[in-house]
Motif scaffolding. Sequence first.
Motif, PDB file in Angstrom:
ATOM      1  N   PRO A 113      -8.813  -0.712  -1.803  1.00  0.00           N
ATOM      2  CA  PRO A 113      -7.856  -0.627  -0.682  1.00  0.00           C
ATOM      3  C   PRO A 113      -6.847   0.496  -0.838  1.00  0.00           C
ATOM      4  O   PRO A 113      -6.124   0.805   0.114  1.00  0.00           O
ATOM      5  N   GLU A 139      -7.920  -1.564  13.222  1.00  0.00           N
ATOM      6  CA  GLU A 139      -6.926  -2.163  12.328  1.00  0.00           C
ATOM      7  C   GLU A 139      -6.904  -1.459  10.972  1.00  0.00           C
ATOM      8  O   GLU A 139      -5.848  -1.308  10.363  1.00  0.00           O
ATOM      9  N   PHE A 140      -8.067  -1.038  10.518  1.00  0.00           N
ATOM     10  CA  PHE A 140      -8.158  -0.291   9.252  1.00  0.00           C
ATOM     11  C   PHE A 140      -7.431   1.041   9.389  1.00  0.00           C
ATOM     12  O   PHE A 140      -6.676   1.464   8.499  1.00  0.00           O
ATOM     13  N   GLU A 199      -5.041   1.778  11.603  1.00  0.00           N
ATOM     14  CA  GLU A 199      -3.616   1.525  11.800  1.00  0.00           C
ATOM     15  C   GLU A 199      -2.894   1.346  10.463  1.00  0.00           C
ATOM     16  O   GLU A 199      -1.789   1.870  10.261  1.00  0.00           O
ATOM     17  N   THR A 200      -3.543   0.643   9.557  1.00  0.00           N
ATOM     18  CA  THR A 200      -2.935   0.432   8.232  1.00  0.00           C
ATOM     19  C   THR A 200      -2.682   1.755   7.539  1.00  0.00           C
ATOM     20  O   THR A 200      -1.619   1.964   6.925  1.00  0.00           O
ATOM     21  N   TRP A 201      -3.639   2.662   7.633  1.00  0.00           N
ATOM     22  CA  TRP A 201      -3.487   3.943   6.933  1.00  0.00           C
ATOM     23  C   TRP A 201      -2.506   4.880   7.625  1.00  0.00           C
ATOM     24  O   TRP A 201      -1.810   5.651   6.959  1.00  0.00           O
ATOM     25  N   GLN A 230       0.186   3.872   9.142  1.00  0.00           N
ATOM     26  CA  GLN A 230       1.479   3.347   8.697  1.00  0.00           C
ATOM     27  C   GLN A 230       1.767   3.736   7.248  1.00  0.00           C
ATOM     28  O   GLN A 230       2.908   4.056   6.898  1.00  0.00           O
ATOM     29  N   ASP A 231       0.746   3.734   6.413  1.00  0.00           N
ATOM     30  CA  ASP A 231       0.910   4.170   5.020  1.00  0.00           C
ATOM     31  C   ASP A 231       1.331   5.645   4.972  1.00  0.00           C
ATOM     32  O   ASP A 231       2.198   6.032   4.175  1.00  0.00           O
ATOM     33  N   LYS A 244       5.276   0.086  12.808  1.00  0.00           N
ATOM     34  CA  LYS A 244       4.141  -0.566  13.449  1.00  0.00           C
ATOM     35  C   LYS A 244       3.465   0.404  14.422  1.00  0.00           C
ATOM     36  O   LYS A 244       4.079   0.871  15.382  1.00  0.00           O
ATOM     37  N   GLN A 252      -7.388  10.176   9.414  1.00  0.00           N
ATOM     38  CA  GLN A 252      -7.947   9.590   8.197  1.00  0.00           C
ATOM     39  C   GLN A 252      -9.075  10.433   7.605  1.00  0.00           C
ATOM     40  O   GLN A 252      -9.546  10.139   6.511  1.00  0.00           O
TER      41      GLN A 252
END
Length: 946
Positions: free
Chosen positions: A309, A420-421, A423-425, A427-428, A857, A873
């Motif tokens: 992850p 969703e995957f 979006e997480t990155w 935000q990271d 968010k 990404q």
Amino acid sequence: TIATIERSLAVISMSNDDKTNTNNEGGGGESKGPSKKELKKLAKKAEKDAAKAAAKQGGGGGGSAGGNTGAADKTKAGAAKPTSPPAAATAVTPEFLLANVPSDGASDPCTLKACMASVLFSISLSNGGACADELPFVRGPALLYGPPAGDSSGGGSGPVLAFGGNGILKALALLAERARCNDHGNVESAPVMSAAMDDWLEFERCRLRPAVAAASSGDSKALESALKVVETALESHSGVSVVGGNSPLTAADAAISLTLLHGPTIDDRFLSPALRSYLQLAQTSPAYRRARSLAARLSPPPPPPPLDPTDPSLLHATSSVFATAIHAAFPAALSLLDAKLFESFKCKDIKHGDYQCNAAMPLFQKLKASGALDRPKYSDVKTPQDVAKKIIEAIPEDNPVVEGLTVNGPGFIMSRVKKEFLETWVQDLLVRGAPCKPHLEGKTRRRSPPPSFSSQGEETNEEEEVVVVDFSSPNIAKEMHVGHLRSTIIGESVCRILEYLDRKVLRVNHVGDWGTQFGMLIQYLKEEYPDFQNGDEGMPNITDLTQFYKNAKQRFDENPEFKKISQLNVVKLQAGDPECRRIWQVLCDVSRKEFEKVYDRLDIAVEECGESFYNDKIPPVIEEFETKGLIRVEDGGAKCVFVDKYKVPLMLQKSDGGYGYDSTDMAAIKYRLEELKAKHIVYITDFTQGDHFQMVFAAARKIGWVRDGDDEDDEGAITASSHRLDHIGFGTVQGEDGKRFKTRSGDTVRLVDLLDEAVSRMETSLRERMTEGKANISEEELHATASAMGYGAVKYFDLRRNPTSNYIFSYDRMLDTKGNTAIYLLYAHARLESIIAKGKADFNVDVDELISSKKTKVVLGHKSERNLGLHLQFFADCIEETLKDLYPYHICDFVYALSNAASEFVTQCKVLGSEEMESRLLLCRATTLTMRQCFHLLGIRHVMRI
């Protein structure tokens, strides 16, 4: 058939010396081994397999042994020969197979014992794959006899001859004994497997191996006692073997040394000097190194790693999902497919998906050829598409990475990355303030280096990787011209990329500050500027360096007296004459000032280390080549080094005793490898020097300065990756006529003039936009903005293409606000920052405040939002791809595609005043952060407003 069964049962019975199929070799636990009932089953299976083989081949079924893959000579005397009749021409010759090899076979004692026996007794071993279904009680390596794994006749399913390290050792030893007797009759030499050796194998299994295991748990009494027995035996046989004889490595010694070297770590205090010497002798033997090489080749790839992850790579993430599913659906795939086939690929057409897996078709072919599809569990697998469906079924719906899995064409699995995957990155990225760097460690499976006996129990810190980048390299007393443009800007970008990846980069400017031309330059300076030593007033005009050189050359060609004095000056300079050295230094100083004008404009950082630095290092290099017998003295006395694939040699010393480029470059590469401790050296010159540098690299390898990763040495041992040598050869900068770029008068274009012209044109364009009210900068910001854009345009126009290609230099094309240019990218970046600024000014949404308060968010609801998140990404994979060849155009392609995705996003999605404004402003910032990272790697200054 009867002979096959008898031999199988006879050799199987030998494996009872292990009492367990693994016995701490290969990871298995203690067990009593196969029962009599299981042995009877094996006998029946052997009978059936032999009957099948006889039916297919027209008889036969006995053992065969050819040359050893780990041995130097496949046909040398002593190799076991086939004992069965020759097969028909179309039949597959049975082989000795090593099955159930673990993925860490090069460090597994059981596997190494088998491979050591293969090397010692010259009996070839092939990959037997996995035989868990046929032999469920055998968990460790097993010696089989039959067709190779993957063969249509059922490789890996032949009769089992032995299992356990000692069992396989004894089986191969007796096969070698039998072959020797068949060749020579009853020979009088010592047997390969004597009663004494059999006793020592029993000692290793029953006493030494359990003692080593007990010592690792804190009970050392048994180990001390066992080691004392070994030491006493060594004292009786000159310290080289426990059983004596001419060979220092017998089957018994192999078993004992491998248990001590590759079993649980032994505390140094238990090892006497004699035992240390014994183990070092074994570890440095050619047989040991060849055995490790063979074990590594027979080892299957490791199981696919779980999803990491923390790894930002989409290729790694999707590959992990697919590889895990392939392994779950078809466990045999690991030993059947090349590791590359487990990797996913970006879809060429985004309409079909984001990433695809292409393993189904080759896996179907391999499964069909191996006979695996005949098993009941695969009865519904008839086509590659069926394989693809099985793989999809093995991917959990709740996996965090992919969705929308479909089968396309002959079995291609298409997928979409879950929003969703992404979006997480995103935000990271916002929290980090920059895109996440790629995870480069562990990407490639490397064979573990042999454990160093002397360093057991010691911790070693991994050395920082030093990279030398040799670029720019103008000549002293000459202006930098357009020919230096590519080396300079490509080199700067390469340095920034490597530094970004935490390499210690040494930026080397290998200037031409030595040679016969300095004799005429010294004399011309003395004659034309006699007062140069009186201070700056007597210094030559720095801007006339090119003309200065031309005038000196003209006088050298036309004036014999001047030529004679110039030649004497060369001798005096090389001898260290104070006056000549002082004038030479002046020439170097005035040249450096001119070079700095270019470097300051382009933000270039480079450390000068010219040809003169290596003068005193050349003679020792020549002496080293002579000592190793690698010098050939040609007619006239020239000392040359020949390397493979090239008819023309490197000339390390001319016939008159002088040195040239070959001499300097060999001295330089040795200094960089041995003194600077460089693990990676990059040379950036025009493509015409490609052969020269490949010869330099080959000569460095030939003399032993360089070792390439995963090479095998002369003994067949696998070496750890140690050095990488690259030459980036670039093409020519051309004019509109397709010839070298020159002025109208035919002169070479000065690089300073070329760069300033780009800025001047950009400044004119910006001033026009200011007049029309289309610019958002002040008069005070005009020149700095024009400089950033003008210099950036020149750089990007070069960097965006493969460096090996030529290109036509065009101000109009490079300064265009549309298309793949730096100007377009800088405008796109400024547009996004302008939207962010308006969000704060007009709607009171401060992106920086959102990030600092961790209100990051991001929702990728619209397809253009998701598309932009996907492109963001791609960054980590882009950088990893760039590291392979160090071509900056990969980054240019990425940032251009990202800019297009951002343009589509702001066109299709309302940002300011929308319900999703905060999320979309954050997405804008994530994009500009990534673009700025790319600009930095390319050496381009970004601007916030235009």
